[in-house]
Design a protein around this motif. Structure first.
Motif, PDB file in Angstrom:
ATOM      1  N   ARG A 192     -12.179  -4.608  -0.489  1.00 37.02           N
ATOM      2  CA  ARG A 192     -12.253  -3.438   0.328  1.00 37.02           C
ATOM      3  C   ARG A 192     -11.871  -2.404  -0.621  1.00 37.02           C
ATOM      4  O   ARG A 192     -10.458  -2.333  -1.145  1.00 37.02           O
ATOM      5  CB  ARG A 192     -11.353  -3.583   1.673  1.00 37.02           C
ATOM      6  CG  ARG A 192     -11.948  -4.513   2.729  1.00 37.02           C
ATOM      7  CD  ARG A 192     -13.406  -4.037   3.180  1.00 37.02           C
ATOM      8  NE  ARG A 192     -13.872  -5.055   4.225  1.00 37.02           N
ATOM      9  CZ  ARG A 192     -14.417  -6.245   3.998  1.00 37.02           C
ATOM     10  NH1 ARG A 192     -14.534  -6.568   2.734  1.00 37.02           N
ATOM     11  NH2 ARG A 192     -14.931  -7.075   4.803  1.00 37.02           N
ATOM     12  N   LEU A 193     -12.479  -1.110  -0.524  1.00 37.17           N
ATOM     13  CA  LEU A 193     -12.048  -0.124  -1.309  1.00 37.17           C
ATOM     14  C   LEU A 193     -11.675   1.164  -0.689  1.00 37.17           C
ATOM     15  O   LEU A 193     -12.130   1.274   0.511  1.00 37.17           O
ATOM     16  CB  LEU A 193     -13.104   0.276  -2.284  1.00 37.17           C
ATOM     17  CG  LEU A 193     -13.451  -0.843  -3.352  1.00 37.17           C
ATOM     18  CD1 LEU A 193     -14.688  -0.307  -4.261  1.00 37.17           C
ATOM     19  CD2 LEU A 193     -12.276  -1.211  -4.176  1.00 37.17           C
ATOM     20  N   GLY A 194     -10.728   1.930  -0.960  1.00 35.98           N
ATOM     21  CA  GLY A 194     -10.580   3.386  -0.533  1.00 35.98           C
ATOM     22  C   GLY A 194     -10.125   3.365   0.975  1.00 35.98           C
ATOM     23  O   GLY A 194     -10.442   4.084   1.577  1.00 35.98           O
ATOM     24  N   LEU A 195      -9.141   2.426   1.193  1.00 43.65           N
ATOM     25  CA  LEU A 195      -8.442   2.345   2.592  1.00 43.65           C
ATOM     26  C   LEU A 195      -7.161   3.286   2.514  1.00 43.65           C
ATOM     27  O   LEU A 195      -6.421   3.452   1.705  1.00 43.65           O
ATOM     28  CB  LEU A 195      -7.966   0.826   2.879  1.00 43.65           C
ATOM     29  CG  LEU A 195      -8.812  -0.087   2.552  1.00 43.65           C
ATOM     30  CD1 LEU A 195      -8.448  -1.773   2.813  1.00 43.65           C
ATOM     31  CD2 LEU A 195     -10.151  -0.077   3.483  1.00 43.65           C
ATOM     32  N   THR A 196      -7.259   4.301   3.611  1.00 43.91           N
ATOM     33  CA  THR A 196      -6.353   5.244   3.689  1.00 43.91           C
ATOM     34  C   THR A 196      -5.429   5.233   4.574  1.00 43.91           C
ATOM     35  O   THR A 196      -4.361   5.716   4.697  1.00 43.91           O
ATOM     36  CB  THR A 196      -7.189   6.511   3.823  1.00 43.91           C
ATOM     37  OG1 THR A 196      -8.028   6.407   5.222  1.00 43.91           O
ATOM     38  CG2 THR A 196      -8.302   6.908   2.858  1.00 43.91           C
ATOM     39  N   THR A 197      -5.350   4.007   5.598  1.00 43.87           N
ATOM     40  CA  THR A 197      -4.340   4.078   6.609  1.00 43.87           C
ATOM     41  C   THR A 197      -3.794   2.441   6.618  1.00 43.87           C
ATOM     42  O   THR A 197      -4.253   1.543   6.206  1.00 43.87           O
ATOM     43  CB  THR A 197      -5.006   4.182   8.060  1.00 43.87           C
ATOM     44  OG1 THR A 197      -5.856   3.507   8.122  1.00 43.87           O
ATOM     45  CG2 THR A 197      -5.512   5.806   7.769  1.00 43.87           C
ATOM     46  N   SER A 198      -2.677   2.456   7.126  1.00 43.77           N
ATOM     47  CA  SER A 198      -2.191   1.052   7.271  1.00 43.77           C
ATOM     48  C   SER A 198      -3.001   0.158   8.171  1.00 43.77           C
ATOM     49  O   SER A 198      -3.207  -1.108   8.048  1.00 43.77           O
ATOM     50  CB  SER A 198      -0.622   1.106   7.875  1.00 43.77           C
ATOM     51  OG  SER A 198      -0.559   1.858   9.048  1.00 43.77           O
ATOM     52  N   THR A 199      -3.697   0.806   9.193  1.00 47.55           N
ATOM     53  CA  THR A 199      -4.577   0.220  10.277  1.00 47.55           C
ATOM     54  C   THR A 199      -5.748  -0.481   9.235  1.00 47.55           C
ATOM     55  O   THR A 199      -6.162  -1.501   9.380  1.00 47.55           O
ATOM     56  CB  THR A 199      -5.122   1.205  11.265  1.00 47.55           C
ATOM     57  OG1 THR A 199      -4.219   1.757  11.666  1.00 47.55           O
ATOM     58  CG2 THR A 199      -5.723   0.275  12.225  1.00 47.55           C
TER      59      THR A 199
ATOM     60  N   VAL B 202      -5.954   2.832  -1.065  1.00 46.19           N
ATOM     61  CA  VAL B 202      -5.683   1.553  -1.975  1.00 46.19           C
ATOM     62  C   VAL B 202      -6.972   0.576  -1.875  1.00 46.19           C
ATOM     63  O   VAL B 202      -8.004   0.910  -1.112  1.00 46.19           O
ATOM     64  CB  VAL B 202      -4.439   0.641  -1.417  1.00 46.19           C
ATOM     65  CG1 VAL B 202      -3.077   1.309  -1.638  1.00 46.19           C
ATOM     66  CG2 VAL B 202      -4.798   0.171   0.216  1.00 46.19           C
ATOM     67  N   ALA B 203      -6.914  -0.231  -2.911  1.00 47.14           N
ATOM     68  CA  ALA B 203      -8.190  -1.427  -2.846  1.00 47.14           C
ATOM     69  C   ALA B 203      -7.295  -2.603  -2.413  1.00 47.14           C
ATOM     70  O   ALA B 203      -6.300  -2.949  -2.852  1.00 47.14           O
ATOM     71  CB  ALA B 203      -8.677  -1.385  -4.027  1.00 47.14           C
ATOM     72  N   LEU B 204      -8.143  -3.493  -1.753  1.00 48.31           N
ATOM     73  CA  LEU B 204      -7.692  -4.773  -1.440  1.00 48.31           C
ATOM     74  C   LEU B 204      -8.731  -5.722  -2.129  1.00 48.31           C
ATOM     75  O   LEU B 204      -9.981  -5.703  -1.927  1.00 48.31           O
ATOM     76  CB  LEU B 204      -7.758  -4.998  -0.020  1.00 48.31           C
ATOM     77  CG  LEU B 204      -6.808  -4.399   1.104  1.00 48.31           C
ATOM     78  CD1 LEU B 204      -6.665  -5.020   2.619  1.00 48.31           C
ATOM     79  CD2 LEU B 204      -5.263  -3.971   0.421  1.00 48.31           C
ATOM     80  N   LYS B 205      -8.108  -6.796  -2.982  1.00 52.95           N
ATOM     81  CA  LYS B 205      -8.916  -7.764  -3.700  1.00 52.95           C
ATOM     82  C   LYS B 205      -8.402  -9.029  -3.547  1.00 52.95           C
ATOM     83  O   LYS B 205      -7.267  -9.207  -3.697  1.00 52.95           O
ATOM     84  CB  LYS B 205      -9.167  -7.220  -4.944  1.00 52.95           C
ATOM     85  CG  LYS B 205     -10.007  -6.032  -5.165  1.00 52.95           C
ATOM     86  CD  LYS B 205     -10.518  -5.694  -6.512  1.00 52.95           C
ATOM     87  CE  LYS B 205      -9.394  -4.712  -7.320  1.00 52.95           C
ATOM     88  NZ  LYS B 205      -9.856  -4.045  -8.476  1.00 52.95           N
TER      89      LYS B 205
ATOM     90  N   ALA C 264       0.837  -1.174  -0.030  1.00 45.91           N
ATOM     91  CA  ALA C 264      -0.025   0.277   0.089  1.00 45.91           C
ATOM     92  C   ALA C 264       0.884   1.407   0.005  1.00 45.91           C
ATOM     93  O   ALA C 264       0.487   2.234  -0.664  1.00 45.91           O
ATOM     94  CB  ALA C 264      -0.868  -0.223   1.482  1.00 45.91           C
ATOM     95  N   GLU C 265       1.793   1.036   0.814  1.00 45.30           N
ATOM     96  CA  GLU C 265       2.719   2.408   0.803  1.00 45.30           C
ATOM     97  C   GLU C 265       3.609   2.586  -0.426  1.00 45.30           C
ATOM     98  O   GLU C 265       3.726   3.633  -0.884  1.00 45.30           O
ATOM     99  CB  GLU C 265       3.803   2.291   2.027  1.00 45.30           C
ATOM    100  CG  GLU C 265       3.031   3.108   3.117  1.00 45.30           C
ATOM    101  CD  GLU C 265       3.415   2.368   4.647  1.00 45.30           C
ATOM    102  OE1 GLU C 265       4.357   1.697   4.647  1.00 45.30           O
ATOM    103  OE2 GLU C 265       2.536   2.603   5.446  1.00 45.30           O
TER     104      GLU C 265
END
Lengths: 743, 743
Positions: free
Chosen positions: A578-585, A559-562, A552-553
């Motif tokens: 999962r779409l639009g993730l903005t943090t490492s958490t 980012v998107a996870l698929k 992601a970094e």
């Protein structure tokens, strides 16, 4: 006994075929050379005909051909074959085709289904190269009939025998007086040969066409019914008729074909000869469309592919029976094409004028303003309450002053704002000959077409006009539809091919099939796309949440996870996105959630990992892809993205190959095109990038037969200059289908 | 001289009118009583007729009526009027209508335009209550003609004179032998009166209808041409003809009407009498649609409103000339309505069967599977290669075995899965009488309609079938369109009205007009909506950024800021909108930015402040509103929100009033209805709340005539149970238009 092998036909007999061959040799198109089109000369222009199952009773199917061949004056020998008779109608009858004094070129077979195979074998022994089999009881019956037809087909193929039928009404070539079609519509005495070639997959429909042509005073050149198409098919007939110089228009009734590219080759010949081809396609909601079903399956019902193919290959499609007849009539007159859509209208009824103005609009034609000079000249000779604007209303003037009507027509056809003229006359019973002469005179002013509407008037006029090549219809809407056909004209096929290297992509797909895969997941599919030169969202597949955060970094938030799995086609439904993730958490917990969801959704699914991808925003979402059509092969799809494609059916298809220029046209046909084009404050999208992708997919689709389906959904289209990029992709591989044999 | 005032008509003459009056008295609808419909008895059933401008030359317009009235056997006295003649065709001719031995009921006026006013005045002096004015040169010419027509109208209105025309071909009531229509289509000798009433705004079009009816063997009862409709109009004619028990179907050619609610009243009478009304509406792209232009103006072209009105009030709309004739023919036979859309097809051509299956689908009809019992029974008598599935293909059986066709028909019409039957026969020349008898017998099995397709067969059959009330068409598509009309049937008008208090909203609008406003801004418009019981987004208008922050904290973040100004209709274009502000800092700077933008956009704009509103999310956006149609009055609009409405034309209109149940139907007609209905994973939307809002707007639209336009854009539709809420609104007030007089 003379051998009837193809190699010993006389040069004259081969005129049509040699023309086809010449064209094919001159063509660079490999598909054309391998088209499979057959030389139908022995079938459609035989020098002699045997009738197997001939009877003296001309009401019976076996009795018709002898009677028809003689009545139409077939110039060669006719050999009735039936062991029951010594002679029929004064002609010697033979007990078997093997006893004929020479080999016939064509045999009509009118014996019961159980005896057809034997009859065909005997004809082959007798060296007869072509047959028309009337008999029913074959594939159309299913079961035993299907098996019987498979046997017939294999026997015919083994010897290269041309078989028309079975289950057909036969063939007729009226110019050469060869009438082997038993339709009772041909039993009239006053049938003359003419410029229309018709082929029908329905026997009775051919009879309807023959009757309608006769009623309209139009001459048929061919009336061919192909029935079950065991060997000779619709495309063979189109190619043959379109190559005959006595034929000005070829038309057909079509339920379905087996080989789209053979039809394509036949239509290329028609275009080469400038012969318009009109087809009424029925069976539009054919169940066969469901064969290619998937989540975007609704976009490509097979009729949609037929329509696309017709459009691409220059077929004029008729939408109903009357329109078919009208188009046949229109093109049998060889009217000039219209250079544009601007219709000038002259009418004796203001009411019909307004009606036509509406329909011009609904049919996609235009109603131009006349040049002021034209209106001024028309006004000079117009009665007090007429109108010199388009539509020009000359009220009752045609009743008394034909010359003035000629004047109006001459000025309208000369107007630079007008491409084509409709002259309408309702209930016109007086002054008809003078009017006719004026219309004929005006038709010679220039090359612009004049179409006449003649409703409930003196019945003598339409025939006189048609004799001069002027189309005439008794309903204003039908006249306007004819005008639309003159405006559309046949489309010329562009053969331009986009260069692109597809070898590595083809190799990757072959490798996947070799290793037993059924489909490629998002990551692998995107790799194939990259090899084709198509941009994809950046990212990679990782095995644990720590790697996910690193990835992601790398690509940058959000980012998107698929989930990446060959076993999961619809990732969202499986909880794998999962779409639009903005943090490492968020990435970490997203990773875990996806793992859990998939475990519940399908505990046995093979998981390659979870893909971490950049998010593309401010883009317009489209769907593009490849499907395999059972008839036409690879088909290129384009549609609006998301829910809209389902609800609004905003999709366009083309049969491969397509050029980038075709792809641009496809894009303009989308309902959301204004959005892509930059209307309503949206930025103009990178349409050229989309066209490029479509053309690349077209090339790829023809380079491998291992792809059953390719979907890019969504394709993110960025503002002009920024390209378009596949945010998700799926490739379904071609799995070898179990083959069922018929015995 | 006998007075011809309306009060002294004989009871018999008033039969039609008294029927109308009875209906209107029984109706609760106030609009109906004020409909303005006229008693046309003196015009259409006069006891005596004067012909002003009569001449002995029957080829001239002034010569036709005497010749026609005598040939059709008009039973009353005919008074030619022309100072040039002593007698015409042996009938005494009078120098002036004032010299007649009695007052005529109707005068035909066939004098030049310059003498019409004088002629009308003389007729009035002579006590003649109705006139048919053939003369052209009035409003259709513009300028002086328009002024002449205004004078004619005012003279006629002053005395209550019924004027048909000017610029028309006149009227004909064939049952009562009163033919005052000069169309040459009536000059045949073999015209018989029949069940069809036709009214046309085009003279020649009426002639076309007369000629076509004659050709089809259909009898006309009325042939009325209304021309410029100075007094008597299309709606008057519809009401009169639909009230005549000898008329089974009323049809019309319509360019445009002036008063939608008068047409509504006429159509209510037709429904009451169960008389189908068929209209061909032309001028569909009428420029008048532009009068109501605004940013959503593209949603309601006036033809769209006509279509909505026809649909609401039960008109059967014809889309082209041939369809008009076919529908007239169909309903002149009074066929039973079909109880549903399921079509059973019997055919002698498998090809036409497949074609019909396609068209059934395209026309919105259904092709049911037959009950297995039906197929089994049909199979008992079917030839070897036929098909007992729908469409049933009986191949050549009709040539030899009419009884079997009767058997198939009987079983098909009895099938519980079938609502209506199409029996198609192509090129059928043999066995016709027996077949006809079988069809007639099958038609008596039950009340399901049988429609026959008879293409290129023996021409004697259609007439025989029609004589038995069985519709018969020579083209399968036209037969199926007739079936569609039998399925659709006329719609009954629901009079249910939603109770709601609109007084305070009406008062607020009146107050705004009184204070000189042209439109209400968002805040005021939302106040009006609240008074109507429609939810709006919470918020208030503030004067500075500090108050803005306070307001934002009141309604809760995120908020929207929007400029409030009566001078700015499109706030976004003026830079007057900021959405999705989540912090007090963002609100403060947003406030400043809007102020700056507006200052640049329009330095003179009156600013009431800036509105701070809650943001509604997770909603589907619609547009709803009210427009004023120049013909039909208030119209209720519904469309998809945002850019889609422009591109996809996803909008529906209805003429007010509508009920909540009508509103529900409107919603189902939206292309995005599946989305609202909860398909594709979306939550089901609160459709009922939308319907409620539409019905409330309908009530409001009828309660005030001070609104020119009301737009709720967007209406945020929340998930089921959560309502729908106006996020923005604009009310444009009715500004008194400058009136141009014609003198």
């Amino acid at each position: 006994m003379i051998s009837a092998g193809l190699e010993c036909r006389s040069p004259r007999m081969f005129s049509v075929w040699s023309l086809i061959m010449t064209y094919m040799k001159n063509s660079d198109d490999a598909a054309m050379a391998a088209s499979g089109l057959r030389d139908l000369t022995p079938l459609l222009k035989p020098r002699s005909v045997a009738i197997v199952g001939a009877t003296p009773d001309s009401r019976r199917v076996g009795g018709r051909p002898l009677s028809f061949l003689r009545r139409f004056g077939f110039p060669g020998p006719i050999y009735p074959v039936n062991p029951k008779y010594e002679e029929i109608e004064g002609i010697r009858c033979y007990p078997s085709v093997t006893k004929l004094p020479e080999s016939a070129d064509m045999a009509i077979i009118a014996v019961p289904a159980s005896r057809v195979i034997e009859a065909v074998r005997e004809c082959q022994v007798a060296g007869i190269p072509s047959m028309t089999i009337y008999t029913s009881g074959f594939a159309e019956m299913g079961g035993a009939g299907e098996r019987l037809e498979a046997e017939l087909k294999s026997i015919a193929e083994a010897e290269g025998t041309l078989v028309c039928g079975p289950n057909c009404q036969g063939v007729a070539n009226l110019h050469d007086r060869m009438v082997a079609n038993f339709s009772s519509a041909l039993s009239r005495d006053d049938i003359t040969a003419g410029p229309i070639g018709f082929v029908s997959q329905s026997g009775l429909f051919a009879g309807i066409v023959a009757a309608e042509c006769h009623q309209r005073g139009l001459g048929l050149g061919y009336l061919n019914s192909t029935g079950n198409e065991c060997i000779v098919d619709f495309a063979d007939m189109i190619a043959h008729m379109a190559s005959d110089s006595r034929i000005r228009v070829v038309a057909g009734y079509l339920e379905g074909i087996r080989d789209g590219h053979k039809l394509r080759a036949a239509l290329a010949i028609a275009r080469k000869n400038q012969t318009p081809v009109i087809i009424l396609k029925v069976g539009r909601s054919d169940e066969s469309a469901r064969a290619a079903a998937s989540h975007t399956g609704s976009m490509t019902g097979s009729y949609e592919v037929y329509r696309a193919a017709f459009h691409q290959w220059g077929v004029i499609e008729a939408n109903d029976v009357t329109e078919l007849f009208d188009l046949i009539e229109l093109f049998s007159l060889s009217p000039p094409a219209s250079k544009g859509p601007r219709v000038g209208i002259l009418t004796n009824s203001g009411g019909i004028g307004v009606f036509c103005a509406d329909k011009v609009n609904e049919l996609g034609l235009e109603l131009p303003s006349l040049n002021p000079e034209t209106s001024a000249r028309i006004l000079e000779k117009l009665p007090a309450f007429g109108s010199a604007q388009n539509p020009v209303d000359f009220t009752l003037q045609a009743l008394s002053d034909a010359e003035a009507i000629g004047w109006h027509l001459k000025h309208m056809v000369s107007d630079p704002n007008v491409d084509v003229v409709l002259a309408f006359f309702g209930v016109q019973m007086l002054n008809v000959d003078a009017l006719c002469a004026e219309i004929i005179k005006a038709n010679k002013v220039n090359e612009k077409p004049i179409v006449v509407g003649w409703m409930l008037g003196d019945p003598s006029l339409p025939g006189q006009l048609r004799a001069e090549g002027i189309p005439c219809f008794n309903d204003p809407l039908r006249a306007l539809k004819a005008i639309r056909a003159l405006v559309a004209g046949p489309i010329s096929m562009r053969e331009e091919v986009l260069p692109s290297d597809v070898d590595s992509a083809v190799a990757m797909v072959a490798q996947a099939v070799h290793s037993g895969k059924f489909q490629l997941g998002e990551y692998d599919s995107k790799q194939v796309l990259s090899m084709l030169g198509i941009d994809v969202t950046r990212g990679r597949v990782v095995a644990n949440s720590q790697h996910a955060v690193a990835a992601a970094e790398e690509v940058g938030y959000p980012v998107a996870l698929k989930v990446e799995s060959p076993d999961i086609g619809h990732k969202s439904e499986a909880g794998g996105v999962r779409l639009g993730l903005t943090t490492s958490t968020a990435v970490r917990s997203g990773f875990e959630e996806i793992q859990d969801s998939i475990r519940i959704f399908d505990p046995n699914a093979l998981i390659d990992g979870i893909g971490v991808y950049e998010m593309v925003t401010d883009a317009i979402e489209l769907i593009v892809g490849i499907k395999q059509d059972p008839v036409f092969g690879p088909v290129i799809l384009l549609g609006s993205g998301g829910i809209m494609v389902e609800m609004l059916k905003d999709s366009v298809v083309r049969v491969a190959p397509i050029t980038k220029s075709d792809a641009h046209t496809m894009i303009t046909e989308l309902k959301i095109f204004p959005l892509l084009g930059g209307e309503r404050g949206y930025p103009k999208s990178d349409i050229d990038a989309v066209a490029d992708i479509l053309a690349r997919l077209s090339n790829f689709s023809l380079a491998t037969d291992l792809i059953s389906e390719l979907d890019i959904n969504p394709l993110m289209v960025l503002p002009e200059g920024n390209g378009a990029c596949a945010a998700d992709a799926l490739i379904v591989l071609q799995v070898e289908q179990e083959k069922f044999t018929t015995n």
